[in-house]
Enzyme design. Structure first.
Site, short mmCIF file in Angstrom:
data_model
loop_
_atom_site.label_atom_id
_atom_site.label_comp_id
_atom_site.label_asym_id
_atom_site.label_seq_id
_atom_site.Cartn_x
_atom_site.Cartn_y
_atom_site.Cartn_z
N GLU A 199 8.53 -57.41 28.63
CA GLU A 199 8.70 -57.16 30.06
C GLU A 199 7.68 -56.16 30.58
OE1 GLU A 199 13.53 -58.03 30.25
OE2 GLU A 199 12.78 -55.98 29.97
N ASP B 21 18.25 -51.39 33.89
CA ASP B 21 19.51 -50.73 33.55
C ASP B 21 19.73 -49.49 34.40
OD1 ASP B 21 19.88 -52.63 31.48
OD2 ASP B 21 18.56 -51.45 30.20
N GLY C 250 15.08 -57.32 36.06
CA GLY C 250 16.18 -56.40 36.30
C GLY C 250 15.91 -55.04 35.69
N THR D 78 20.78 -60.77 36.26
CA THR D 78 20.35 -60.78 37.66
C THR D 78 19.12 -61.65 37.85
OG1 THR D 78 21.21 -58.52 37.86
CG2 THR D 78 19.83 -59.32 39.65
N THR E 140 14.09 -61.04 32.08
CA THR E 140 15.24 -61.40 31.27
C THR E 140 16.48 -60.68 31.77
OG1 THR E 140 13.79 -61.69 29.35
CG2 THR E 140 16.13 -61.39 28.91
N GLY E 141 17.62 -61.36 31.77
CA GLY E 141 18.87 -60.71 32.14
C GLY E 141 19.64 -61.49 33.18
N LYS F 184 23.22 -49.50 39.49
CA LYS F 184 22.09 -49.12 38.64
C LYS F 184 21.25 -48.00 39.23
CE LYS F 184 23.36 -52.40 35.92
NZ LYS F 184 22.58 -53.62 35.73
N LYS G 239 14.82 -49.88 31.10
CA LYS G 239 15.07 -51.29 30.87
C LYS G 239 15.26 -51.52 29.38
CE LYS G 239 12.34 -54.25 32.72
NZ LYS G 239 13.53 -55.14 32.88
N GLY G 240 15.82 -52.68 29.05
CA GLY G 240 15.87 -53.05 27.64
C GLY G 240 17.23 -53.31 27.06
#
Length: 244
Positions: A117, A98, A96, A33, A30-31, A135, A108-109
């Site tokens: 995920e 963070d 992706g 990228t 999800t996201g 990142k 992530k999240g």
């Protein structure tokens, strides 16, 4: 998102799609990228007749996959109960992050899909993380908070426990709506901000042990590869690790 950042994400997404081979079962993250990767995989399905299927990690990823022409399946439908436990059910997972730290530890999240995920990443023989260069960090927790998905009833108790671990815990509130963010599981998210994380593996275990926590966004020992975009160039980082 700046034009240069969009170019970096697009380049990484296309590089990730190039890793996909005929017959693969994929984890679809999800996201923004990963969205470029899903769209590029969809083009390969249309243009090359690529035969793949994907397990999406969120409703948003599922919708994008369907719109892009990537066949979607659930974990039930890939037959987990018929596969030997020594074999990874997913050939490749793309997602992706963070933050990416040493030894490819991740936070992530930001999209509040980190629990699904993590399930998908843990089932993949190869888990490839897609990021732009901003990142990358030398120490996890210096830029992004650790998202913690909690039962609404337990939110005050979990926040107290996180403070005991050294975090500033804040309930994530919705944008353009009243009230907290609600995950696909119907739960809430606490963002736990640390002043850097010295022992990600230890913190992983500690947060998992708090009653009322469904899961969190520290990913330790899961990523096998990272694709890092800078402009239109992509750098590939590999973490040697035995996976099923």
């Amino acid at each position: 998102m700046s034009d240069s950042q969009a170019d970096a994400k697009r380049a990484v997404g296309h590089a990730a799609a190039a890793l996909v081979e005929d017959g693969m079962t994929l984890g679809l993250g999800t996201g923004s990228t990963t969205a470029f990767a899903i769209e590029a995989i969809g083009r390969r399905v249309r243009d090359e007749g690529l035969d793949v299927r994907g397990v999406p990690t969120s409703y948003a990823a599922e919708r994008l996959a369907r719109e892009s022409g990537v066949p979607v399946v659930t974990l039930d439908e890939i037959g987990l109960d018929t596969l030997p436990t020594s074999r990874s059910p997913l050939d490749l997972a793309l997602d992706g992050a963070d933050e990416v730290g040493p030894a490819l530890g991740l936070i992530k999240g930001r999209g509040a899909a980190h629990v699904r995920e993590k399930v998908v990443a843990s089932l993949a023989a190869r888990f490839v993380v897609l990021v732009d260069a901003s990142k990358e960090v030398e120490r996890l927790g210096t830029q992004a908070p650790v998202p913690v998905e909690v039962l609404p009833f337990a939110e005050p108790a979990v926040a107290r426990a996180l403070r005991g671990l050294g975090a500033e815990a804040t309930l994530r509130m919705g944008e353009k709506k009243d009230g907290p963010v609600v995950t696909d599981q119907g739960l809430w998210v606490l963002d736990a901000r640390f002043d850097g994380i010295d022992d990600p593996a230890g913190l992983d275990v500690a947060i998992d042990g708090i009653p009322g926590v469904l899961g969190h966004g520290l990913f330790v020992g899961l990523a096998t590869d990272v694709l890092v975009g800078g402009g239109e160039q992509v750098r590939h980082v590999v973490q040697p690790r035995e996976r099923g």
